[in-house]
Design an enzyme around this catalytic site. Sequence first.
Site, PDB file in Angstrom:
ATOM      1  N   CYS A 212      58.015  28.881  54.832  1.00 47.41           N
ATOM      2  CA  CYS A 212      58.212  28.719  53.400  1.00 47.41           C
ATOM      3  C   CYS A 212      59.727  28.693  53.215  1.00 47.41           C
ATOM      4  CB  CYS A 212      57.524  29.828  52.611  1.00 47.41           C
ATOM      5  SG  CYS A 212      58.051  31.475  53.024  1.00 47.41           S
TER       6      CYS A 212
ATOM      7  N   ASN B  32      65.367  30.670  53.662  1.00 47.29           N
ATOM      8  CA  ASN B  32      66.558  30.898  52.830  1.00 47.29           C
ATOM      9  C   ASN B  32      67.284  32.169  53.255  1.00 47.29           C
ATOM     10  OD1 ASN B  32      65.373  28.771  51.572  1.00 47.29           O
ATOM     11  ND2 ASN B  32      65.041  29.775  49.618  1.00 47.29           N
ATOM     12  N   ASP B  33      66.541  33.275  53.301  1.00 48.24           N
ATOM     13  CA  ASP B  33      67.161  34.518  53.725  1.00 48.24           C
ATOM     14  C   ASP B  33      67.509  34.483  55.211  1.00 48.24           C
ATOM     15  OD1 ASP B  33      67.638  36.100  51.542  1.00 48.24           O
ATOM     16  OD2 ASP B  33      65.594  36.893  51.456  1.00 48.24           O
TER      17      ASP B  33
ATOM     18  N   GLU C 105      62.306  36.780  58.184  1.00 51.28           N
ATOM     19  CA  GLU C 105      63.499  36.372  57.443  1.00 51.28           C
ATOM     20  C   GLU C 105      64.731  37.167  57.850  1.00 51.28           C
ATOM     21  OE1 GLU C 105      62.692  37.037  53.246  1.00 51.28           O
ATOM     22  OE2 GLU C 105      61.395  38.710  53.746  1.00 51.28           O
TER      23      GLU C 105
ATOM     24  N   ARG D 216      52.536  37.525  48.492  1.00 47.11           N
ATOM     25  CA  ARG D 216      53.597  38.343  49.084  1.00 47.11           C
ATOM     26  C   ARG D 216      53.790  39.581  48.229  1.00 47.11           C
ATOM     27  NH1 ARG D 216      59.550  35.985  49.389  1.00 47.11           N
ATOM     28  NH2 ARG D 216      59.496  36.526  47.182  1.00 47.11           N
TER      29      ARG D 216
ATOM     30  N   ARG E  43      74.232  33.174  50.420  1.00 41.63           N
ATOM     31  CA  ARG E  43      73.823  31.848  49.932  1.00 41.63           C
ATOM     32  C   ARG E  43      74.162  31.626  48.468  1.00 41.63           C
ATOM     33  NH1 ARG E  43      67.879  32.304  48.216  1.00 41.63           N
ATOM     34  NH2 ARG E  43      67.247  34.374  48.881  1.00 41.63           N
TER      35      ARG E  43
ATOM     36  N   ARG F 169      54.720  34.455  45.041  1.00 48.36           N
ATOM     37  CA  ARG F 169      55.703  35.514  44.799  1.00 48.36           C
ATOM     38  C   ARG F 169      55.180  36.397  43.682  1.00 48.36           C
ATOM     39  NH1 ARG F 169      58.745  30.695  44.630  1.00 48.36           N
ATOM     40  NH2 ARG F 169      60.017  30.386  46.512  1.00 48.36           N
TER      41      ARG F 169
ATOM     42  N   HIS G 287      41.665  23.988  22.755  1.00 47.01           N
ATOM     43  CA  HIS G 287      41.070  22.730  23.199  1.00 47.01           C
ATOM     44  C   HIS G 287      42.064  21.592  23.063  1.00 47.01           C
ATOM     45  CE1 HIS G 287      36.790  24.501  22.675  1.00 47.01           C
ATOM     46  NE2 HIS G 287      37.168  24.526  23.927  1.00 47.01           N
TER      47      HIS G 287
END
Lengths: 85, 542
Positions: B500, B452-453, B429, B330, B463, B294, B189
């Site tokens: 994403c 990103n990928d 991707e 995912r 990267r 993820r 609490h």
Amino acid sequence: MKQLSYTITCKEGLHARPADAFVKYAQTLPCDILLEKGGKQADAKRLLAVMGLNVMQGEEIVLYFRGVGESGAMSAMESYLKTHL
Amino acid sequence: MLRYQGSRVFGGYAIAPALVLQRAVKEASRAHIDDAEAECARFRAAREKAAKELADLRERTLKEMDDELARIFDVHHSMLFDADFEESVLDIIHAERVNAEYAVLVTGERYADEFASMDNAYMQARAADIADISNRVIRILRGETETHLLETTSPVILVAKDLTPSEIVRLDTAHVLAIVTRYGSLNSHAAILAGSKGIPMVIGVDYDDDIDGKTCIVDAYGALLIVGPDDATLGEYKEKKEKDEENTSLLLALKGKDNITKDGHRIDIFCNIGGEKDVADAIKNDAGGIGLFRSEYLYLRSADYPSEEEQFQAYKTVAQRMEGKKVVIRTLDIGADKRVDYFSLRPEHNPALGYRAVRICLDRPEILKVQLRAILRASAFGNIDVMYPMITSIWEVQQLKNIFEDVKSDLSDEHIAFSDKVAQGVMIETPAAVLISELLAQEVDFFSIGTNDLTQYLLASDRQNPMLERFFDPHHPAVLKAIRMVTENAHRYRKRVGICGELAADTLLTEYFLSLHVDELSVTPSRVLAVRDAVRKTDLSK
């Protein structure tokens, strides 16, 4: 004596705040109420005892009602459980 | 400069001297008494006084926070007046002819131990509540009033072994910038109340006692305590703190507002999360859903394959906490840079182009089946979709869908509940997925573009290689064109498309994504409001 089985759906189970509300509701009912889980029993009107049963979501409890007004108490408790737990 | 790692209760930054709380150790000593009845009366009188204090705390919590939190002190009140607790105290006084302080101490410890030993984290945390009430009664029995926890007129970082719920409520937030404790639990609490008061808090920090008075940085997002920071670190965190405060003011201004442009175009802004721990941030920042959950952390944190039950609990928790908002899980993306011993994967020369994600799952469907069972079971508790990573071919998707159907029919046979509305999507991707996106759109329910990928594969630039920084250009026309192609192909078949990956949060591109009619941007929680801000400033009609 009347008997009622119920499976807890509320995600936190009978931990502090839900247990407190449950016990306070039980205290408003006239008859004796025993709460049972996995063979262990507790007085449904006593908070620490109820919390001591460590009732979690998805677990089945059985309630035993004994004494004056036991039928009414059971149906009242049944609707309380369905709404809150 | 020393760094200590703990667990985060509530995020935020603070820079101030540490104030280590020194509680005078007051053991309730055992004393013989002659008049047991009088001692019982002392207990009852102390209990009445304690009830008054709890009523005041309840009132204060209600005023500063809300009714739900105020009920914590109703629970304390009920524990205090619990018949078993009372019987135990009175029995000890009578049987052992001891003082009420000692009887309360023993009773409190007995219940605290009982809760602490339960196999349920919620219940374990209740031990702290029992300790709070018995300490309260013992203090009153001694005739002492509730003193202020600390007397300070300048800002401090409060460092303590542990804090009780009532201590948190009574904290002076003008001077306590953050809390660091050695013990405590995320379910306590005290933790719930600190979060609700908005005090950055980190628990489980094994600090050294000599930090008292030293300048400290609390990075509660990273669950970090830094003692005696050097100038560079201090500068870095001052900047972080400023940005965080900026974001907080943005949050206040933009919370609850629509993601809509000046000329009426809407877009969903969801969050990327890496575990249950990030959900609070997503909610705080007003995410419309979880666009990328993820699941690797479940695999990375354990020494063996995580069980169906463990996964089910994690997915269910997130789905429930999002209260009906979309949660896209995912499936495992193990391999490449995320390696796990128990998968027994062979070393590879080129892991980014290697054996990872669905490539492992298609060879070893039994691993994926456990995860899909957990995801489907959790779907009965919220709004869950499933998404497959690293897709390059149609046959992969068809096989994955077959596995998904197998799992569903197994669950039906076993009479296990799941939602029949779980949609299946794929990550876009790889360049191959972009080029066959028209075919993929006919196979699946939605796309999520992992920029990103995708950038790394399109530009053939690792990267993680700093030498390639100027070649790794996420704004490269090839990347932007790929996003356009994928979006158009998805929409041709009325399928939803999201982005994403870091590009989704890049506000230089928000207008471009809006003009393509991308349906959703999924970003890290701290970027939701910045992207919302960019959307609301855009006017596509100009």
